[in-house]
Design a protein around this motif. Structure first.
Motif, PDB file in Angstrom:
ATOM      1  N   VAL A 116       0.859  -1.191   0.000  1.00  0.00           N
ATOM      2  CA  VAL A 116       0.000   0.000   0.000  1.00  0.00           C
ATOM      3  C   VAL A 116       0.896   1.243   0.000  1.00  0.00           C
ATOM      4  N   LEU A 117       0.906   1.963  -1.106  1.00  0.00           N
ATOM      5  CA  LEU A 117       1.703   3.177  -1.249  1.00  0.00           C
ATOM      6  C   LEU A 117       0.771   4.382  -1.296  1.00  0.00           C
ATOM      7  N   SER A 118       1.047   5.372  -0.489  1.00  0.00           N
ATOM      8  CA  SER A 118       0.224   6.577  -0.458  1.00  0.00           C
ATOM      9  C   SER A 118       1.060   7.750  -0.962  1.00  0.00           C
ATOM     10  N   PHE A 119       0.711   8.238  -2.167  1.00  0.00           N
ATOM     11  CA  PHE A 119       1.447   9.338  -2.806  1.00  0.00           C
ATOM     12  C   PHE A 119       0.831  10.672  -2.387  1.00  0.00           C
ATOM     13  N   HIS A 120       1.670  11.568  -1.895  1.00  0.00           N
ATOM     14  CA  HIS A 120       1.186  12.875  -1.441  1.00  0.00           C
ATOM     15  C   HIS A 120       2.026  13.995  -2.047  1.00  0.00           C
ATOM     16  N   GLY A 121       1.364  15.087  -2.389  1.00  0.00           N
ATOM     17  CA  GLY A 121       2.083  16.239  -2.915  1.00  0.00           C
ATOM     18  C   GLY A 121       1.153  17.161  -3.677  1.00  0.00           C
ATOM     19  N   PRO A 122       1.638  18.339  -4.018  1.00  0.00           N
ATOM     20  CA  PRO A 122       0.818  19.311  -4.756  1.00  0.00           C
ATOM     21  C   PRO A 122       0.526  18.820  -6.169  1.00  0.00           C
ATOM     22  N   THR A 123      -0.299  19.547  -6.859  1.00  0.00           N
ATOM     23  CA  THR A 123      -0.694  19.149  -8.214  1.00  0.00           C
ATOM     24  C   THR A 123       0.470  19.271  -9.194  1.00  0.00           C
ATOM     25  N   ASN A 216      -6.157 -14.804  -1.833  1.00  0.00           N
ATOM     26  CA  ASN A 216      -4.964 -14.243  -1.213  1.00  0.00           C
ATOM     27  C   ASN A 216      -4.802 -12.792  -1.678  1.00  0.00           C
ATOM     28  N   TYR A 217      -5.088 -11.862  -0.784  1.00  0.00           N
ATOM     29  CA  TYR A 217      -5.009 -10.438  -1.125  1.00  0.00           C
ATOM     30  C   TYR A 217      -3.613  -9.863  -0.874  1.00  0.00           C
ATOM     31  N   ARG A 218      -2.719 -10.659  -0.329  1.00  0.00           N
ATOM     32  CA  ARG A 218      -1.414 -10.137   0.079  1.00  0.00           C
ATOM     33  C   ARG A 218      -0.493  -9.843  -1.096  1.00  0.00           C
ATOM     34  N   LYS A 219      -0.839 -10.321  -2.285  1.00  0.00           N
ATOM     35  CA  LYS A 219      -0.007 -10.060  -3.460  1.00  0.00           C
ATOM     36  C   LYS A 219      -0.450  -8.808  -4.230  1.00  0.00           C
ATOM     37  N   ALA A 220      -1.526  -8.197  -3.789  1.00  0.00           N
ATOM     38  CA  ALA A 220      -2.077  -7.037  -4.495  1.00  0.00           C
ATOM     39  C   ALA A 220      -1.251  -5.776  -4.214  1.00  0.00           C
ATOM     40  N   ILE A 221      -1.446  -4.769  -5.087  1.00  0.00           N
ATOM     41  CA  ILE A 221      -0.811  -3.457  -4.919  1.00  0.00           C
ATOM     42  C   ILE A 221      -1.909  -2.398  -4.886  1.00  0.00           C
ATOM     43  N   PHE A 222      -1.896  -1.568  -3.857  1.00  0.00           N
ATOM     44  CA  PHE A 222      -2.832  -0.447  -3.751  1.00  0.00           C
ATOM     45  C   PHE A 222      -2.020   0.851  -3.761  1.00  0.00           C
ATOM     46  N   VAL A 223      -2.445   1.804  -4.598  1.00  0.00           N
ATOM     47  CA  VAL A 223      -1.765   3.098  -4.681  1.00  0.00           C
ATOM     48  C   VAL A 223      -2.797   4.202  -4.485  1.00  0.00           C
ATOM     49  N   PHE A 224      -2.553   5.056  -3.492  1.00  0.00           N
ATOM     50  CA  PHE A 224      -3.426   6.192  -3.222  1.00  0.00           C
ATOM     51  C   PHE A 224      -2.750   7.474  -3.707  1.00  0.00           C
ATOM     52  N   LEU A 225      -3.493   8.295  -4.439  1.00  0.00           N
ATOM     53  CA  LEU A 225      -2.971   9.576  -4.929  1.00  0.00           C
ATOM     54  C   LEU A 225      -3.736  10.711  -4.249  1.00  0.00           C
ATOM     55  N   SER A 226      -3.002  11.626  -3.631  1.00  0.00           N
ATOM     56  CA  SER A 226      -3.670  12.673  -2.864  1.00  0.00           C
ATOM     57  C   SER A 226      -2.862  13.968  -2.873  1.00  0.00           C
ATOM     58  N   ASN A 227      -3.584  15.084  -2.876  1.00  0.00           N
ATOM     59  CA  ASN A 227      -2.928  16.399  -2.744  1.00  0.00           C
ATOM     60  C   ASN A 227      -2.689  16.757  -1.286  1.00  0.00           C
ATOM     61  N   THR A 228      -3.251  15.951  -0.377  1.00  0.00           N
ATOM     62  CA  THR A 228      -3.091  16.221   1.048  1.00  0.00           C
ATOM     63  C   THR A 228      -1.614  16.214   1.440  1.00  0.00           C
ATOM     64  N   GLY A 229      -1.231  17.190   2.211  1.00  0.00           N
ATOM     65  CA  GLY A 229       0.155  17.290   2.658  1.00  0.00           C
ATOM     66  C   GLY A 229       1.030  18.115   1.742  1.00  0.00           C
ATOM     67  N   GLY A 230       0.489  18.540   0.606  1.00  0.00           N
ATOM     68  CA  GLY A 230       1.279  19.314  -0.347  1.00  0.00           C
ATOM     69  C   GLY A 230       1.839  20.595   0.249  1.00  0.00           C
ATOM     70  N   THR A 231       1.012  21.318   0.998  1.00  0.00           N
ATOM     71  CA  THR A 231       1.456  22.569   1.621  1.00  0.00           C
ATOM     72  C   THR A 231       2.534  22.309   2.666  1.00  0.00           C
ATOM     73  N   ASP A 232       2.347  21.239   3.453  1.00  0.00           N
ATOM     74  CA  ASP A 232       3.311  20.900   4.501  1.00  0.00           C
ATOM     75  C   ASP A 232       4.656  20.479   3.901  1.00  0.00           C
ATOM     76  N   ILE A 233       4.601  19.724   2.806  1.00  0.00           N
ATOM     77  CA  ILE A 233       5.830  19.293   2.128  1.00  0.00           C
ATOM     78  C   ILE A 233       6.580  20.512   1.588  1.00  0.00           C
ATOM     79  N   ALA A 234       5.818  21.447   1.002  1.00  0.00           N
ATOM     80  CA  ALA A 234       6.433  22.663   0.458  1.00  0.00           C
ATOM     81  C   ALA A 234       7.116  23.476   1.556  1.00  0.00           C
ATOM     82  N   LYS A 235       6.506  23.520   2.734  1.00  0.00           N
ATOM     83  CA  LYS A 235       7.080  24.267   3.849  1.00  0.00           C
ATOM     84  C   LYS A 235       8.409  23.639   4.302  1.00  0.00           C
TER      85      LYS A 235
END
Length: 373
Positions: A116-123, A216-235
């Motif tokens: 499970v990978l959660s991608f965060h950042g501005p647009t 068996n769900y353990r071999k699956a890949i989940f990727v979340f894309l979000s703008n959340t945290g973009g401002t904090d990362i920039a700071k």
């Protein structure tokens, strides 16, 4: 999502029909051939046909369709590393994190849980682009693979009052696709716009269970894309720039906690807000995408000029790139360091500058137009 699922099923049915017809044709040819041989040999032929039909159907089917095997799932680690290094600009944290986790997960014959990978950042900083690169190098047909599934929050879940219905649909959708291939990849775009707690329904599929209903769900890949945290990362990055520390010196450990806190405490109370995925520590990695600086935007412009126009690298003058950069906005207002939209608007600004007929026709840039324009 109901419409999308129906469409997907309809496409799959047509594809399966073509495969079945192809297999049937092979069997009919074998049967006709058996009519012209001696009885003893004919019986042998029929036995062979039975063996093919019962035991070799999958082998024949995979000649005509993409299967959940080494043919359909190519796992090109070298290509993944190369594409991230050469095509993605300004994201050293992403390159190392994504390659390491994808390789480690896919090389394991018995991973402890789904990746499970959660991608965060501005647009405009490459979140969707990296998802495409992963799909292209893990699955034979990339984003068009029957085992890669993308879902958009704003398109599929627009109504806050329909959360119970959405949960049932999301659960059925994942289970149905995992039944077809245990190495499926699910990409959730605009996670920050998902109704609160909706993602909790898929928690069991990301947990450490051996099997759920025989899958068996353990071999699956989940990727979340979000703008959340973009401002904090920039700071974080701006503070580092002010101290004179280089961008590349920034480590994942210095940003990941900032991203996680931003995700769980998001002001709009959507997406991963107070999600069980976070409290149960089921997200493998929070991957921060940094704001892009002018040097990275210039590389995006160069890529666009090379792909859309018949330009050679040595014919792309700085004047072209400078004019395109001037059409974009940067922040903070005084320093003008980071692009407000990353590389998202580069393509349209390239066309805008290059299609300035008077200047272009007068060979201002000493270049040739691509035939498609």
């Amino acid at each position: 999502m109901l419409i999308a699922t129906t469409s997907m099923s309809f496409t799959s049915q047509k594809h399966n029909t073509r495969v079945t017809m192809s297999v049937s044709l092979v069997i009919q040819i074998l049967i006709l051939s058996a009519n012209y041989v001696e009885p003893a040999y004919g019986l042998g032929m029929f036995s062979a046909i039975t063996s093919i039909f019962n035991g070799g159907y999958d082998s024949i089917r995979c000649k005509f369709a993409t299967c959940c095997d080494d043919w359909g799932i190519i796992k090109n680690y070298t290509g993944l590393e190369h594409d991230l290094a050469s095509k993605l600009h300004g994201q050293h944290l992403v390159q190392k994190t994504v390659v390491g986790h994808i390789r480690g997960h896919l090389q394991s014959h018995d991973p402890p849980k789904a990746l499970v990978l959660s991608f965060h950042g501005p647009t405009g900083v490459g979140k969707n682009f990296v998802s495409k690169i992963i799909a292209d190098n893990v699955y034979k047909d990339g984003l068009n693979s029957p085992f890669v599934h993308m879902i958009s929050a704003t398109r599929e879940f627009p109504h806050e009052g329909m959360i119970p219905f959405y949960k049932d649909q999301l659960k059925s959708w994942i289970e149905g696709n995992m039944t077809k291939c245990e190495q499926s990849m699910f990409i959730f775009d605009e996670v920050d716009k998902l109704p609160a707690r909706l993602l909790d329904v898929i928690k069991p599929y990301m947990d450490y269970y051996q099997h759920l209903n025989g899958i068996n769900y353990r071999k699956a890949i989940f990727v979340f894309l979000s703008n959340t945290g973009g401002t904090d990362i920039a700071k974080v990055l701006l503070d580092q720039w002010k101290t004179g520390r280089s961008r590349e010196a920034l480590k994942l450990s210095e940003v990941e906690d900032t991203v996680m806190r931003a995700a769980v405490n998001t002001e709009n109370k959507n997406g991963l807000w107070h999600s069980q995925l976070i409290s149960s520590h089921l997200i493998t990695a929070y991957v921060p995408f940094l704001p892009l600086e002018k040097e990275h935007v210039r590389k995006c412009i160069m890529d666009c000029l090379l792909s859309r126009y018949s330009l050679q690298i040595n014919n792309i003058h700085d004047k072209i790139i400078d004019d395109i950069v001037k059409e974009l906005t940067f922040f903070p207002p005084a320093e003008q360091i980071f692009s407000s939209t990353g590389c998202k608007r580069v393509s349209e600004k390239v066309d805008y500058v290059m299609m300035d007929n008077d200047e272009y026709s007068n060979s201002k840039y000493n270049t040739k137009r691509h035939s498609e324009f």
